[in-house]
Enzyme design. Structure first.
Site, mmCIF file in Angstrom:
data_model
loop_
_atom_site.group_PDB
_atom_site.id
_atom_site.type_symbol
_atom_site.label_atom_id
_atom_site.label_comp_id
_atom_site.label_asym_id
_atom_site.label_seq_id
_atom_site.Cartn_x
_atom_site.Cartn_y
_atom_site.Cartn_z
ATOM 1 C CG HIS A 46 -0.518 5.690 -4.190
ATOM 2 N ND1 HIS A 46 -1.730 5.475 -4.032
ATOM 3 C CD2 HIS A 46 0.022 4.942 -5.163
ATOM 4 C CE1 HIS A 46 -1.927 4.301 -4.501
ATOM 5 N NE2 HIS A 46 -0.791 3.763 -5.153
ATOM 6 C CD GLU A 151 -0.171 -1.293 -9.864
ATOM 7 O OE1 GLU A 151 0.453 -1.275 -8.739
ATOM 8 O OE2 GLU A 151 -0.498 -0.290 -10.487
ATOM 9 C CG ASP A 177 -2.129 -1.334 -6.265
ATOM 10 O OD1 ASP A 177 -3.208 -1.187 -5.589
ATOM 11 O OD2 ASP A 177 -1.416 -0.397 -6.480
#
Ligand code: 3PY
Ligand code: MG
Length: 253
Positions: A46, A151, A177
């Site tokens: 990210h 996740e 997630d």
């Protein structure tokens, strides 16, 4: 490549604490490192961090004797290689949803005989100046840490296979997630998400891997310590936000 003190502590049965950073400024990473974390995770999944940024961040962490780790963008050998060549001591690999993908991640991090990481002089090997390339590959295989993100429900369902894969150090729950993948975005306390996390915890604490999780607050981190987690990570932004909001709201209200 320096000793990976986070890995040494995990192998000795200790608990380690770390902090994610998405910002590219080495001075900021150095300041964060000086707070006393065991490891920092430079987040290239990210945000905007590139391998070039991570190389500078890695130097800052090493200067303060904190283990530099990168969360790589994706589980691809050529992507993982570019981050590892900066000298980071290991990787968080996101979205690893099958046992074959775990095996691929390990092979991307390790040199022969365990893996197939591409070999060349780089910062990771001190550009070949201090030891032979063969000695370096053995040391890198020993020192690098592999953190696999759990996740999705596919990963949860495969967890019994994941714990058997040699070369994995930490199986790391990504609550955000995971909650999203189960249809409850941002609600890790939802019973279905909690049950999935429990399933992972049960499998991992009974194995030779360390259980890891992202725990934003100290209260959540404590709950997971009680559950057997030994690799706890939080994020730097929350601390900045809380500190600033406390200051501003006190003075403005
Ligand atoms: C998640 O919660 O999804 C994470 O990846 C935390 O690092
Ligand atoms: Mg995630």
């Amino acid at each position: 490549m320096l000793e990976n003190t986070t890995k040494t502590k995990l192998l000795a049965g200790e608990t380690v604490l770390g902090c994610f950073i998405k910002h590219s400024e080495p001075a900021f990473a150095e300041f964060v490192a000086m707070q006393g974390w065991d490891f920092l995770v430079f987040d290239a999944e990210h945000g905007t961090l590139q391998p070039r940024d991570v190389e500078g961040l890695c130097r800052a962490a090493e200067l303060r004797e904190v283990t530099p780790i990168a969360r790589v963008t994706t589980n691809q050998p050529h992507i993982i290689l570019r981050f590892l060549d900066t000298g980071i001591h290991g990787v968080h690999v996101p979205w690893v949803n099958t046992a074959a993908a775990v095996e691929q991640a390990v092979q991307s991090v390790k040199y022969q005989p365990r893996g197939r990481r591409g070999l060349a002089g780089s910062r990771a090997s001190d550009w070949g100046m201090y030891e032979s390339i063969g000695e370096y590959t053995k040391r890198a295989n020993r020192e690098t840490i592999v953190v696999i993100h759990i996740e999705t429900m596919d990963a949860v369902n495969a967890i019994d296979d994941y714990v058997g894969i040699d070369g994995v150090d930490v199986l790391f729950i990504g609550p955000t997630d995971l909650s999203h993948s189960l249809g409850h975005p941002g609600d890790p306390a939802h019973p279905e998400v909690a049950a999935a996390m429990d399933r992972v915890a049960d499998a991992v604490v009974d194995s030779d891997k360390a259980l890891g999780i992202y725990a934003g607050s100290p209260a959540t981190a404590e709950q997971w310590l009680d559950r057997g987690a030994r690799y706890l990570a939080t994020g730097v932004d929350g601390f900045i936000e809380q500190g600033m909001q406390a200051y501003l709201s006190r003075l403005r209200n």
